[in-house]
Motif scaffolding. Structure first.
Motif, PDB file in Angstrom:
ATOM      1  N   SER A 113      76.132   7.329  -6.527  1.00  0.00           N
ATOM      2  CA  SER A 113      77.568   6.564  -6.474  1.00  0.00           C
ATOM      3  C   SER A 113      77.588   5.531  -5.650  1.00  0.00           C
ATOM      4  O   SER A 113      78.310   4.497  -5.992  1.00  0.00           O
ATOM      5  N   ILE A 127      76.071   2.340  -7.406  1.00  0.00           N
ATOM      6  CA  ILE A 127      77.023   1.824  -8.468  1.00  0.00           C
ATOM      7  C   ILE A 127      78.216   1.095  -7.732  1.00  0.00           C
ATOM      8  O   ILE A 127      78.511   0.227  -8.445  1.00  0.00           O
ATOM      9  N   ASP A 179      83.175   7.523 -10.115  1.00  0.00           N
ATOM     10  CA  ASP A 179      82.424   7.170  -9.363  1.00  0.00           C
ATOM     11  C   ASP A 179      82.646   7.240  -7.814  1.00  0.00           C
ATOM     12  O   ASP A 179      82.244   7.827  -7.065  1.00  0.00           O
TER      13      ASP A 179
END
Length: 221
Positions: free
Chosen positions: A21, A24, A96
């Motif tokens: 996460s 990203i 996310d």
């Protein structure tokens, strides 16, 4: 206190989610990563819009997706179909961020419990949780990276099919949704490379930390 296998597996999974996460989130939150590409990808020359116009368009889209501000693309044209896609994107971004926050908090709690002696992690094959989280994340990244390297265009389509099932509003008409002209496919490829770089760095840090811990334990012994 005996080492706990369930706690170790939980920590490995939590670290995995944290690394993924965080990686990203990096290109989403670090906007200069896009600003640099306005010049390196020659977007002004290709579109005829100034760098300021392009930045404003990108910033408005990101402000909507990240902060929930009113949707817009600066001076560029947009359609309701295009807006609906970014609504879906906003949902993914927020998911996310939620995973990042939750995994960071849980990692902190598990680390505190371990440091204060309230919890001991089981070392599978003599390796710590950081090592196994790093290795498992690297293996997944390598597998996905290999598939994407073979055919990025195909991987791009598969990605949208998985995360936007049954929808085709991600296929933009540049005449009605001009933002796609300043967010070309090569930009998303570079985002994938950035994500992979951050992810690999995090994994290497965890693996090296585990190696250092093993050496320190051996010397102490």
């Amino acid at each position: 206190m005996s080492p706990s296998k369930p706690a170790s597996l939980l920590c490995i999974g939590t670290l995995f989610c944290l690394i993924l996460s965080l990686s990203i989130a990096a290109p989403i939150l670090i906007r200069p990563f896009y600003y640099i590409q306005i010049r390196t990808l020659h977007l002004s020359e290709q579109t005829g819009w100034s760098e300021e116009v392009i930045r404003d368009a990108y910033d408005e889209v990101l402000d909507y997706c990240v902060f929930g501000k009113p949707f817009g693309t600066g001076q560029l044209a947009w359609s309701e179909s295009g807006k609906s896609h970014f609504e879906d994107v906003r949902g993914l971004f927020l998911t996310d961020f939620a995973v990042l926050g939750a995994s960071a908090c849980l990692t902190g709690i598990l680390y505190w419990l371990n440091r204060t002696g309230r919890l001991r992690f089981y070392r599978f094959l003599g390796r710590g949780v950081g090592f196994w989280a790093g290795i498992s994340t690297l293996v997944l990244t390598a597998a996905i990276g290999a598939l994407a390297a073979v055919n990025f265009d195909r991987a791009f389509v598969v990605f949208h099919a998985l995360f936007f099932p049954g929808k085709d509003n991600w296929i933009f008409d540049p005449n009605t949704d001009q933002i796609i002209l300043v967010m070309p496919e090569v930009f998303f490829r570079n985002c994938a490379l950035f994500i992979a770089a951050v992810l690999i760095l995090c994994c290497v840090i965890l693996i090296l930390h585990d190696r250092r811990h093993r050496r320190s334990a051996a010397v102490s012994y």
